[in-house]
Structures are given as C-alpha cells and as structure tokens.
Design a protein around this motif. Structure first.
Motif, PDB file in Angstrom:
ATOM      1  N   TYR A   1       0.732  -1.212   0.162  1.00 57.11           N
ATOM      2  CA  TYR A   1       0.073   0.035   0.366  1.00 57.11           C
ATOM      3  C   TYR A   1       0.675   0.774  -0.138  1.00 57.11           C
ATOM      4  O   TYR A   1       2.665   1.190   0.219  1.00 57.11           O
TER       5      TYR A   1
ATOM      6  N   ASP B   1       4.047   4.243   8.951  1.00 58.44           N
ATOM      7  CA  ASP B   1       3.351   2.770   8.593  1.00 58.44           C
ATOM      8  C   ASP B   1       3.793   2.340   6.885  1.00 58.44           C
ATOM      9  O   ASP B   1       3.416   3.007   6.102  1.00 58.44           O
TER      10      ASP B   1
ATOM     11  N   ASP C   1       2.211  -5.212   7.123  1.00 56.68           N
ATOM     12  CA  ASP C   1       1.548  -3.638   7.948  1.00 56.68           C
ATOM     13  C   ASP C   1       2.002  -2.866   8.656  1.00 56.68           C
ATOM     14  O   ASP C   1       1.345  -3.795   9.810  1.00 56.68           O
TER      15      ASP C   1
ATOM     16  N   THR D   1       3.937  -0.735  11.496  1.00 54.31           N
ATOM     17  CA  THR D   1       4.238   0.813  12.015  1.00 54.31           C
ATOM     18  C   THR D   1       5.317   0.581  13.160  1.00 54.31           C
ATOM     19  O   THR D   1       4.562   0.544  14.548  1.00 54.31           O
TER      20      THR D   1
ATOM     21  N   GLU E   1       1.613  -0.643  14.973  1.00 54.48           N
ATOM     22  CA  GLU E   1       0.826  -1.350  14.594  1.00 54.48           C
ATOM     23  C   GLU E   1       1.894  -3.020  14.301  1.00 54.48           C
ATOM     24  O   GLU E   1       2.843  -2.916  13.942  1.00 54.48           O
TER      25      GLU E   1
HETATM   26 MN    MN Z   1      -0.474   0.125   8.452  1.00 52.73          MN
END
Ligand code: MN
Ligand code: GLY
Ligand code: MN
Length: 487
Positions: free
Chosen positions: A278, A310, A321, A323, A444
C-alpha cells in the motif's frame, strides 16, 4: 563404462539446467498445487449446479500511454497463480461435458504474441498455463466469444459485480470485451436495467445471477492462511520489520520524509520484495496525525519531532503492515514518551486478547478503554467518558494478499493473521495544552493466531520506547553513503 558416463552427463545436464533456472528468478512462489487445492476448496463450497466466474484485474492508466504497474486481482491470483491481465476463469461445481471433453474448470488467457511480448514481456499463453499452472482446459481470450456455453442450465451463476474502471483499449478480447461478451451470454443487462416488467425471462435470470455470495465464500477461504501462505506472509513481515530497524539506525533530523521512505523501500527490494503492499506513510510531527498521509514530502523532519512510519513490503503477493513511531533525534521528549507508552500499553493489552474463539472486536474495546483512561489522567480529555477524536480508527484487520484482507470479523481462528494498531493523534490546534500538539503515535504489529496464543510476527522491529532509543544509537551503513550536492 560408457553407460556410466552417459548417466553422469545426464545428471550434470539436469542439475545445471535447474541451477540456471534457480539463478534467474525466485523459486519460492506459491506452487500450482496450492492454487488448484484452493479451487477445490471453493468448489466444495459452491451451491449445486452452479458456476463461479472470476475476472483478472483491469489495467489502469497512469497518464497518456503509461500504465500503472499491473497487479493481479487477489482472488484471481489466489485461485490461479496467473499474473497477467485480460483473463477469466470459470469454476464449475459439477463436471461439464462439451463435445468429447469433460472438465470442471476452464481458463481464458492472453494469447502469446511476439510483438506484444517484445514490449511488455513474456506471456504464459495457453501452453504456459497448462504446463506451469496446471490447467487442463485453457483457451486464448479471443475464443470466448464463440465458446459454446449455455448459462441458462445453471441454477446459480456467481460473480462479483464488475469494476467500473475497465478500459476499452480497442484491443480485441481485452477485459472490457470479455465482460461484454459474458454479460451477453448471461443476459446480465436484462436484470441490470431493472426491467420493471414481470416477464418470465427477467425473473428467471434474476434468480440465477448472484453477485453477493462469491465474495463471502472467498472471504471464508482467505481469512484462514494455509502453511504455504504463512511462509510468504512471515517473510513479508520480517522484511518490513527489518526496514523499520534499519530506519531507526539511519534516522537523523536532517533527513526528509521522502528519504526515510526510500530507506524502507530499499530494504524491501534488497530482500526481493516486489512492491509496497500500500502507499507508504511517513509523516513527521503534525503529518503523523494524518492517518493515511502519503505525500511524504516534508524536507526537514526537524529535531524534536516524532516520525510515524506505516509501511509494508509485498513479497510474492503477500503484504505486511507494520508501523513504528520514533523520535527524529533519537530521544523521546517527556510528552512524546507519555503518549507513546500509553499506546504501547493499549497495544499489549489488546494483543493478549488475540485468542482462538475470542470476539475480534474485543482488542479494539480493550485498547480504547486504556487510551481513554490514560488521556483523562494526562488531562488531554476531561474524563475517560469524554467524546474525542484522538483515536479515530479501529485496531484490527486481516492481512494477506490485500493489506485489508477479507474477513468476517467474528471470532479469532487458528492461522488468521491480524494487525493490532492502536494510535493517538493530537493535531496542532487541538483543545488541549499546546505541549501535546503535533504528537501522532501509532504502533502496529502483525499477529498470528495459534493454539498457544498470539504470536507477534513483527518482532524484528523494536517496539518498546527504551528499545527504540537503543536501536537508534546503533550505527547505520547509510552513515557513509555520501552523494554529490546538486544546486
Ligand atoms: Mn498500517
Ligand atoms: N496501512 C494501513 C493500515 O494500517 O491499515
Ligand atoms: Mn493496518
């Protein structure tokens, strides 16, 4: 003696061919057996006398004659392993017989084309999907128009509604054409026009076409990871966590957000991850309070700020994913540390609730309670029941082929991989003491659900405030990376 030599020669040829292949491209992609087993699992869930239809992702235009790097639709990839555009697959519940062939799935793919391949690279073609992906029945996409298939015999035709950015490239049998022909064959427009007449054909077609169920069936498969998927997902997570650690070592207050992003992404590529899962989020100071900040263009991140990063590597389709939020100068200020440690406490308590059978909303509730209590104790909100916008998002989503992977979000089950990501964001101008302004913290991590409790997969990235400060004292290879100055 002669015979012996011949055997040695064969042995040598075999291994040198295998070695040459191994040296050229990665060999650890999902195997064709994975994809065909996933199709069997889906078939088992299909209603009787039905067909499931999937389309490849559209090609998306970036500007003029430049396209975005092509990325396959995750469901299509999961079921086929095919990475090219302009393709479709039919998965039948029962065996079908057309002419003298009996089969239960058929794939239409891009034809081989020397000229096109000279520009955009090798295509698998029909022979390729047969040999490499194990499809017994495969056709060139252009053959779909004349392919004889009577959809009226199925009780259910399951597909997801069409994406609306499918371009007409004026190339014959591109995705746009495949969808048009499919619509004609299943009389899709008849029901899509919402024909007010109550005629028999309309009602029968409407009964047959189902654009709701397939996503649910795919979710029930994809939310539990197989052992083959876990290998790739763990690799993506480790790579991303190492990117965070390298960044902690390399960070200095003269860096730009862009440069920090580049360090992470360089580490990903170094490990062979193809993409970011992402758009990377790298926000210093007040930018860290913008949840999906992607400009990442602050030139000077400053001496006394936090920087929220992130990011997730995508390795062979699977995305992490992760962070981390770190002080730009290597030491948290008193206020930064108070907020950071509060988020950490909320995250730890939430992770403890990642247990088989537990409600998936529970970690979010636990984290929210701790953060509300902490914010009230710090005087940032009046009481722990005060309404506020300092923690405006949930904490837990599945990851996999998508960064927000499909899930039913009911109970935790073994082999789910779910993020835990509480945060506190206090933008400049908030109705609290100015000393808190510009502090944005998210932590995260990616958690595997196991019989023995939650396993944090992203531990290669230091997480406690003290551990982060220690990591930031370590030397970085980038300290010696000097480039010429430009005007
Ligand atoms: Mn994230
Ligand atoms: N990186 C997007 C998210 O954390 O959900
Ligand atoms: Mn997330």
């Amino acid at each position: 003696m002669k015979y012996f030599n011949f055997k040695i020669l064969l042995f040598f040829l075999f291994f040198s061919a295998a070695y040459a292949q191994n040296n050229e491209t990665p060999q650890d992609f999902l195997k064709k057996e994975f994809h065909s087993e996933r199709r069997e699992q889906l078939r088992a869930k299909l209603p009787k006398n039905s067909v499931a239809v999937f389309f490849a992702n559209p090609i998306r235009n970036r500007a003029n004659d430049v396209e975005y790097v092509y990325h396959q639709d995750p469901n299509f990839y999961y079921l086929t392993g095919y990475k090219e555009p302009n393709a479709m697959i039919f998965i039948f519940k029962e065996n079908q017989t057309i002419g003298n062939r009996t089969f239960n799935e058929v794939i239409f793919v891009q034809e081989r084309n020397e000229r096109a391949e000279m520009w955009t690279g090798k295509r698998l073609g029909v022979a390729g999907v047969q040999d490499q992906l194990g499809f017994k029945v495969a056709y060139n996409r252009g053959e779909f128009k004349s392919y004889e298939i009577d959809f009226s015999k199925f009780d259910k035709i399951l597909f997801e509604n069409f994406k609306n950015d499918v371009r007409d490239t004026r190339e014959s049998a591109d995705l746009f054409d495949l969808i048009q022909v499919f619509k004609e064959k299943v009389s899709f427009d008849l029901i899509n026009l919402n024909n007010p007449t109550n005629d028999k054909m309309y009602n029968e077609t409407k009964k047959r076409i189902d654009t709701e169920t397939l996503q649910k069936l795919m979710t029930s498969l994809r939310e539990i990871k197989t052992k083959e998927e876990l290998v790739l997902l763990k690799k993506a997570i480790n790579i991303s966590a190492i990117g965070q650690l390298e960044m902690m070592k390399a960070m200095n207050p003269k860096m730009s957000e862009t440069e920090a992003q580049g360090v992470h992404e360089f580490v990903y590529k170094k490990y062979g991850a193809e993409y970011e899962g992402y758009p990377s989020i790298v926000g210093a100071g007040n930018n860290g309070c913008i949840l999906h900040y992607v400009e990442n263009n602050k030139v000077n991140i400053g001496d006394n700020n936090l920087i929220l990063m992130d990011l997730g590597a995508e390795y062979h389709g699977y995305t992490a994913d992760v962070t981390r939020t770190i002080p730009t100068n290597g030491k948290f200020t008193v206020e930064q540390k108070l907020i950071y440690d509060l988020v950490y406490e909320a995250q730890e308590a939430g992770i403890a609730a990642y247990k088989i059978g537990a409600n998936m909303r529970e970690p979010n509730n636990i984290a929210r309670k701790i953060i509300n209590k902490g914010l009230a104790e710090l005087g940032i909100i009046a009481t722990e029941n005060s309404k506020h916008n300092y923690f405006p998002h949930g904490t837990s989503h599945h990851i996999g082929l998508d960064v927000h992977d499909p899930g039913n979000y009911e109970k935790f089950e073994e082999n789910m991989v779910v993020t835990m990501e509480p945060g506190i964001y206090i933008p400049i101008g908030s109705t609290c003491d100015e000393k808190w302004w510009g502090i944005g913290v998210r932590i995260e991590d990616d958690i595997l659900i196991t019989k023995n409790g939650p396993v944090i997969l992203s531990t290669m990235a230091p997480r406690k405030s003290e551990e982060i400060e220690k990591a930031m004292e370590l030397p970085s290879a980038l300290n010696d990376f000097k480039l010429p100055k430009l005007d």
